[in-house]
Write a protein that holds these residues in place. Structure first.
Motif, PDB file in Angstrom:
ATOM      1  N   MET A   1       0.571  -1.032   0.006  1.00 43.20           N
ATOM      2  CA  MET A   1      -0.080   0.190  -0.250  1.00 43.20           C
ATOM      3  C   MET A   1       0.691   1.150   0.152  1.00 43.20           C
ATOM      4  SD  MET A   1      -2.939   1.059   2.528  1.00 43.20           S
ATOM      5  CE  MET A   1      -3.179   3.083   3.018  1.00 43.20           C
ATOM      6  N   LYS A   2       0.512   1.895  -1.340  1.00 41.52           N
ATOM      7  CA  LYS A   2       1.228   3.411  -0.816  1.00 41.52           C
ATOM      8  C   LYS A   2       0.789   4.908  -0.141  1.00 41.52           C
ATOM      9  CE  LYS A   2       2.921   7.035  -4.140  1.00 41.52           C
ATOM     10  NZ  LYS A   2       2.760   7.046  -5.527  1.00 41.52           N
ATOM     11  N   GLU A   3       1.450   4.791   1.102  1.00 43.56           N
ATOM     12  CA  GLU A   3       1.790   6.065   1.767  1.00 43.56           C
ATOM     13  C   GLU A   3       1.696   7.153   1.473  1.00 43.56           C
ATOM     14  OE1 GLU A   3      -0.377   7.139   4.968  1.00 43.56           O
ATOM     15  OE2 GLU A   3       0.434   4.840   5.181  1.00 43.56           O
ATOM     16  N   THR A   4       0.836   8.205   1.475  1.00 47.76           N
ATOM     17  CA  THR A   4       0.756   9.828   1.203  1.00 47.76           C
ATOM     18  C   THR A   4       2.186  10.397   1.717  1.00 47.76           C
ATOM     19  OG1 THR A   4      -0.940   9.504  -0.315  1.00 47.76           O
ATOM     20  CG2 THR A   4      -0.238  11.915  -0.129  1.00 47.76           C
ATOM     21  N   ILE A   5       2.123  11.128   2.383  1.00 43.84           N
ATOM     22  CA  ILE A   5       3.362  12.318   2.801  1.00 43.84           C
ATOM     23  C   ILE A   5       2.382  13.422   3.362  1.00 43.84           C
ATOM     24  CG2 ILE A   5       5.129  13.038   3.721  1.00 43.84           C
ATOM     25  CD1 ILE A   5       6.669  10.896   2.350  1.00 43.84           C
ATOM     26  N   LEU A   6       2.108  14.438   4.247  1.00 48.02           N
ATOM     27  CA  LEU A   6       1.938  15.829   3.824  1.00 48.02           C
ATOM     28  C   LEU A   6       2.677  16.625   4.761  1.00 48.02           C
ATOM     29  CD1 LEU A   6      -2.148  14.951   5.774  1.00 48.02           C
ATOM     30  CD2 LEU A   6      -1.515  15.112   2.753  1.00 48.02           C
ATOM     31  N   ARG A   7       2.901  17.268   3.718  1.00 50.58           N
ATOM     32  CA  ARG A   7       3.956  18.187   3.978  1.00 50.58           C
ATOM     33  C   ARG A   7       3.346  19.461   5.306  1.00 50.58           C
ATOM     34  NH1 ARG A   7       8.217  19.726   0.829  1.00 50.58           N
ATOM     35  NH2 ARG A   7       8.708  20.594   2.693  1.00 50.58           N
ATOM     36  N   PRO A   8       4.009  19.846   6.119  1.00 47.13           N
ATOM     37  CA  PRO A   8       2.951  21.263   6.905  1.00 47.13           C
ATOM     38  C   PRO A   8       1.817  21.947   6.931  1.00 47.13           C
ATOM     39  CG  PRO A   8       5.134  21.330   7.689  1.00 47.13           C
ATOM     40  CD  PRO A   8       5.240  20.195   6.146  1.00 47.13           C
ATOM     41  N   LYS A   9       1.832  22.809   5.737  1.00 50.31           N
ATOM     42  CA  LYS A   9       0.722  23.525   5.048  1.00 50.31           C
ATOM     43  C   LYS A   9      -0.587  22.343   5.058  1.00 50.31           C
ATOM     44  CE  LYS A   9       3.049  27.230   3.498  1.00 50.31           C
ATOM     45  NZ  LYS A   9       3.312  28.055   1.581  1.00 50.31           N
ATOM     46  N   GLN A  10      -0.072  21.607   4.392  1.00 50.20           N
ATOM     47  CA  GLN A  10      -1.714  20.379   3.737  1.00 50.20           C
ATOM     48  C   GLN A  10      -1.866  19.533   5.467  1.00 50.20           C
ATOM     49  OE1 GLN A  10       1.873  17.990   1.998  1.00 50.20           O
ATOM     50  NE2 GLN A  10      -0.261  18.239   0.031  1.00 50.20           N
ATOM     51  N   VAL A  11      -1.213  19.775   5.829  1.00 52.45           N
ATOM     52  CA  VAL A  11      -1.978  19.180   7.401  1.00 52.45           C
ATOM     53  C   VAL A  11      -2.694  20.318   7.946  1.00 52.45           C
ATOM     54  CG1 VAL A  11      -0.729  18.875   9.878  1.00 52.45           C
ATOM     55  CG2 VAL A  11       0.217  17.631   8.200  1.00 52.45           C
ATOM     56  N   ALA A  12      -2.081  21.090   8.361  1.00 48.88           N
ATOM     57  CA  ALA A  12      -2.866  22.846   8.936  1.00 48.88           C
ATOM     58  C   ALA A  12      -4.037  23.118   8.525  1.00 48.88           C
ATOM     59  CB  ALA A  12      -1.656  24.224   8.648  1.00 48.88           C
ATOM     60  N   SER A  13      -4.341  22.382   6.217  1.00 51.15           N
ATOM     61  CA  SER A  13      -5.081  22.822   6.453  1.00 51.15           C
ATOM     62  C   SER A  13      -6.715  21.750   6.471  1.00 51.15           C
ATOM     63  CB  SER A  13      -5.057  22.589   4.361  1.00 51.15           C
ATOM     64  OG  SER A  13      -6.236  22.589   3.851  1.00 51.15           O
ATOM     65  N   ARG A  14      -5.755  20.002   6.643  1.00 46.21           N
ATOM     66  CA  ARG A  14      -6.813  19.333   6.435  1.00 46.21           C
ATOM     67  C   ARG A  14      -7.250  19.744   8.242  1.00 46.21           C
ATOM     68  NH1 ARG A  14      -5.489  14.303   4.168  1.00 46.21           N
ATOM     69  NH2 ARG A  14      -5.384  14.147   1.858  1.00 46.21           N
ATOM     70  N   LEU A  15      -6.850  20.609   9.095  1.00 48.86           N
ATOM     71  CA  LEU A  15      -7.713  20.193  10.616  1.00 48.86           C
ATOM     72  C   LEU A  15      -7.989  21.698  10.933  1.00 48.86           C
ATOM     73  CD1 LEU A  15      -3.682  19.425  12.624  1.00 48.86           C
ATOM     74  CD2 LEU A  15      -6.482  17.764  11.804  1.00 48.86           C
ATOM     75  N   GLY A  16      -7.756  22.574   9.971  1.00 51.40           N
ATOM     76  CA  GLY A  16      -8.211  24.246   9.489  1.00 51.40           C
ATOM     77  C   GLY A  16      -7.734  25.011  10.809  1.00 51.40           C
ATOM     78  N   VAL A  17      -6.188  24.582  11.434  1.00 51.38           N
ATOM     79  CA  VAL A  17      -5.615  25.978  11.856  1.00 51.38           C
ATOM     80  C   VAL A  17      -4.244  26.247  11.169  1.00 51.38           C
ATOM     81  CG1 VAL A  17      -6.428  24.274  13.943  1.00 51.38           C
ATOM     82  CG2 VAL A  17      -4.011  23.441  12.914  1.00 51.38           C
ATOM     83  N   SER A  18      -3.763  26.721  11.636  1.00 51.11           N
ATOM     84  CA  SER A  18      -2.383  27.321  11.303  1.00 51.11           C
ATOM     85  C   SER A  18      -1.069  26.541  11.233  1.00 51.11           C
ATOM     86  CB  SER A  18      -1.944  28.575  12.292  1.00 51.11           C
ATOM     87  OG  SER A  18      -1.522  28.438  13.242  1.00 51.11           O
ATOM     88  N   THR A  19      -0.065  26.567  10.491  1.00 53.77           N
ATOM     89  CA  THR A  19       0.549  26.012  10.918  1.00 53.77           C
ATOM     90  C   THR A  19       2.043  26.378  12.033  1.00 53.77           C
ATOM     91  OG1 THR A  19       1.872  27.846   8.989  1.00 53.77           O
ATOM     92  CG2 THR A  19       1.508  25.730   7.629  1.00 53.77           C
ATOM     93  N   ALA A  20       2.285  26.843  12.700  1.00 55.94           N
ATOM     94  CA  ALA A  20       1.999  27.581  13.759  1.00 55.94           C
ATOM     95  C   ALA A  20       1.367  26.645  14.826  1.00 55.94           C
ATOM     96  CB  ALA A  20       2.451  28.761  14.432  1.00 55.94           C
ATOM     97  N   LEU A  21       0.390  26.288  15.127  1.00 61.08           N
ATOM     98  CA  LEU A  21      -0.015  25.505  16.001  1.00 61.08           C
ATOM     99  C   LEU A  21       0.308  23.994  15.269  1.00 61.08           C
ATOM    100  CD1 LEU A  21      -2.121  25.026  18.334  1.00 61.08           C
ATOM    101  CD2 LEU A  21      -3.946  25.393  16.517  1.00 61.08           C
ATOM    102  N   ILE A  22      -0.225  23.660  13.574  1.00 54.26           N
ATOM    103  CA  ILE A  22       0.621  22.400  13.670  1.00 54.26           C
ATOM    104  C   ILE A  22       1.666  22.000  14.592  1.00 54.26           C
ATOM    105  CG2 ILE A  22       1.824  21.118  12.188  1.00 54.26           C
ATOM    106  CD1 ILE A  22      -1.442  21.487  11.831  1.00 54.26           C
ATOM    107  N   TRP A  23       3.175  22.672  14.666  1.00 48.28           N
ATOM    108  CA  TRP A  23       4.308  22.667  15.142  1.00 48.28           C
ATOM    109  C   TRP A  23       3.878  22.861  16.605  1.00 48.28           C
ATOM    110  CZ3 TRP A  23       7.672  20.425  12.251  1.00 48.28           C
ATOM    111  CH2 TRP A  23       7.241  20.904  10.912  1.00 48.28           C
ATOM    112  N   TYR A  24       3.401  24.091  17.295  1.00 47.92           N
ATOM    113  CA  TYR A  24       3.092  23.749  18.463  1.00 47.92           C
ATOM    114  C   TYR A  24       2.408  22.428  19.754  1.00 47.92           C
ATOM    115  CZ  TYR A  24       3.661  28.866  18.143  1.00 47.92           C
ATOM    116  OH  TYR A  24       3.788  29.630  17.625  1.00 47.92           O
ATOM    117  N   LYS A  25       1.818  21.453  18.586  1.00 45.36           N
ATOM    118  CA  LYS A  25       0.951  20.709  18.729  1.00 45.36           C
ATOM    119  C   LYS A  25       1.984  18.961  18.772  1.00 45.36           C
ATOM    120  CE  LYS A  25      -4.102  21.110  17.497  1.00 45.36           C
ATOM    121  NZ  LYS A  25      -4.394  20.073  18.974  1.00 45.36           N
TER     122      LYS A  25
END
Length: 76
Positions: A1-25
């Motif tokens: 199974m091929k696994e997709t890698i998400l970059r910080p902006k994509q993760v932030a977009s998925r969660l509906g938060v800022s990229t800064a909050l991603i790094w804080y979490k």
């Protein structure tokens, strides 16, 4: 199974938060650290990513917590 890698902006977009909050979490030394949030991994010297499946599991964890405790949203 091929696994997709998400970059910080994509993760932030998925969660509906800022990229800064991603790094804080993801930072255990920060007051907004979330131990349930998946840890990122280095793709190269200047690139970091998260596995899409781990981000989806985190979103499902948040949804389950909400369903289990609709009044407070907090897990016991």
């Amino acid at each position: 199974m091929k696994e997709t890698i998400l970059r910080p902006k994509q993760v932030a977009s998925r969660l509906g938060v800022s990229t800064a909050l991603i790094w804080y979490k993801a930072n255990p030394k920060h007051r907004l650290y979330d131990p349930h949030f998946p840890q990122p991994f280095k793709l190269s010297a200047n690139a970091t990513g998260w596995l899409e499946s781990e981000i989806e599991a985190y979103i499902n964890h948040l949804a389950a917590k909400r369903i289990a405790h609709p009044q407070t949203g907090k897990a016991k």
